[in-house]
Design an enzyme around this catalytic site. Structure first.
Site, mmCIF file in Angstrom:
data_model
loop_
_atom_site.group_PDB
_atom_site.id
_atom_site.type_symbol
_atom_site.label_atom_id
_atom_site.label_comp_id
_atom_site.label_asym_id
_atom_site.label_seq_id
_atom_site.Cartn_x
_atom_site.Cartn_y
_atom_site.Cartn_z
ATOM 1 N N ASP A 113 1.175 -1.068 -0.274
ATOM 2 C CA ASP A 113 -0.368 0.124 -0.248
ATOM 3 C C ASP A 113 0.417 1.434 0.158
ATOM 4 O O ASP A 113 0.109 1.987 -0.907
ATOM 5 C CB ASP A 113 -0.868 0.019 1.263
ATOM 6 C CG ASP A 113 -2.315 -1.042 0.970
ATOM 7 O OD1 ASP A 113 -2.701 -0.705 -0.003
ATOM 8 O OD2 ASP A 113 -2.333 -1.655 1.882
ATOM 9 N N ASP A 177 -5.645 -5.607 -5.933
ATOM 10 C CA ASP A 177 -5.374 -4.106 -5.660
ATOM 11 C C ASP A 177 -3.975 -3.990 -6.056
ATOM 12 O O ASP A 177 -2.949 -2.844 -6.303
ATOM 13 C CB ASP A 177 -5.599 -3.755 -3.604
ATOM 14 C CG ASP A 177 -5.992 -4.789 -4.061
ATOM 15 O OD1 ASP A 177 -6.803 -5.905 -3.966
ATOM 16 O OD2 ASP A 177 -7.115 -4.227 -2.713
HETATM 17 N N1 GLY Z 1 -6.565 -2.065 -1.313
HETATM 18 C C1 GLY Z 1 -7.668 -2.053 -0.286
HETATM 19 C C2 GLY Z 1 -8.758 -2.028 -1.178
HETATM 20 O O1 GLY Z 1 -8.761 -1.852 -2.405
HETATM 21 O O2 GLY Z 1 -10.426 -2.139 -0.454
#
Ligand code: GLY
Length: 398
Positions: A113, A177
């Site tokens: 992230d 993601d």
């Molecule tokens: N990256 C986490 C989500 O899309 O909730």
């Protein structure tokens, strides 16, 4: 007769060479975003705290610190407000919230992230200011993200932490993601960082393409790999309905991610794949173009929607529309995006006086009961990004 012929010709020309989005006032929606962001700013008394979400029916934001995965979206929104307005006030606010994220590069990456956190904040900051401080933060952030790469598997380790079903630390995991965060690596490789950052990003995109999609191009959220051999062990979900379902935001990350990877590499395999993952998503959407949180939830049509997925896809489609060689297909993508933005900008989805976010009705983590039918900051980020992309496209075609 001649007049009717000329009128028909005019309509044909207007429909193929649009210089505006009929029935949609993009400046009006951008002004709305700035009004709502001003309201949030008046509640933001601490620059180290970022707004994350507002539960359905409530007015106050849940605030988070810089380590939260969503921390980059609020500074990113402030940079977009500056991008649109060119007003010094927005720049000053964007600078102070972006600076709160700098400590992220003082230690190694907690997880993938760091790409969302830094590219949405410092990435936009550097794009707009060329200030070296943001460049250094981005370069250090990219090196930190790259430490998660496992050459045996060929992908980044998305979650170096215990998550149900994911089997870390014995096994390696990669989530859909993570595709978005390759953009930080591509950026760094072109701006003074090492060449291997580019190679890592391409490898991650190719291995994910091979292992994380079903034959119909729908995606699964998580793939678990054998750390030592690099072999795929299993494909599972974490935030979706089931291991075989299409989680809406996961597919949205795939659409946005492969579009971006094609932009950065110009490798036609990625353009072809971006269209395939897009087309299956578009085919399965409900008529109003806003997905349910998971396309396979048996509770549909009583299942919650996910406006964040719609905003991510609306933004991605505008870019994809400019990359495809088939002009007619490009026009379809652009029209779909505009229709999505129209729907998101209608009373059903805009927060208006209900709260100070831009949008209502996003779903964060349905299986664990978190942020269901809520306002969520990343929906707002991709909504304003999509509006700005549309504005630039319309301005270019004038
Ligand atoms: N990256 C986490 C989500 O899309 O909730």
């Amino acid at each position: 007769m001649k007049r009717i012929f000329l009128w028909s010709l005019g309509c044909l020309f207007f429909n193929t060479c649009k210089t505006s989005a009929p029935g949609f006032d993009v400046d009006r929606q951008l002004r709305y975003c700035l009004e709502q962001a001003s309201k949030t700013l008046s509640q933001a008394t601490d620059s180290a705290q970022m707004p994350r979400s507002i539960d359905s029916g409530r007015q106050s934001w849940r605030w988070v610190g810089y380590r939260d995965w969503t921390s980059g979206f609020w500074p990113g929104i402030l940079w977009y407000a500056y991008d649109y307005s060119k007003a010094a006030k927005w720049k000053a606010d964007a600078e102070r919230f972006s600076a709160a994220l700098f400590p992220l590069v003082d230690s190694t990456a907690i997880d993938h992230d760091i790409g969302f956190q830094l590219y949405c904040s410092a990435g936009n900051a550097y794009r707009l200011t060329r200030d070296n401080i943001y460049k250094q933060v981005l370069l250090r952030g990219a090196d930190s993200l790259a430490t998660l790469f496992n050459p045996k598997v060929g992908t980044l380790l998305s979650w170096p932490r215990v998550v149900p079903g994911v089997d870390w630390p014995l096994r390696h995991n990669t989530i859909m993601d993570n595709m978005i965060n390759l953009e930080l690596l591509f950026w760094a490789s072109k701006n003074g960082g090492a060449n291997y950052l580019y190679d890592i990003a391409v490898s991650h995109a190719l291995i994910t393409m091979k292992n994380q999609f079903r034959p119909d191009y729908t995606s699964c959220h998580v793939v678990v790999y054998d750390t030592a051999t690099g072999q795929k062990v299993k494909a599972i979900t974490h935030q979706g309905y089931s291991n075989s379902s299409m989680w809406a935001r996961g597919q949205a990350w795939a659409i946005y991610g492969y579009t971006m990877v094609y932009r950065e590499t110009k490798d036609p395999r990625f353009l072809d794949f971006a269209q395939k993952v897009t087309d299956v998503y578009l085919q399965k959407l409900p008529p109003d173009l806003i997905p349910y949180w998971d396309f396979n939830d048996p509770a549909i049509p009583r299942a919650p929607r996910d406006a964040s997925a719609a905003a991510i896809v609306a933004s991605a489609l505008l870019e994809l529309s400019t990359l495809v060689s088939d002009k007619a297909k490009g026009e379809v993508y652009r029209e779909k995006s505009i229709d999505m933005l129209k729907e998101l900008s209608a009373v059903t989805y805009q927060s208006g006086p209900a709260n100070s976010a831009f949008l209502l009705h996003s779903t964060g983590h349905k299986p664990n009961g978190g942020e269901i039918d809520a306002s969520i900051i990343y929906a707002d980020y991709y909504y304003i990004e999509a509006l700005l992309r549309l504005k630039h496209l319309l301005d270019q075609s004038k």
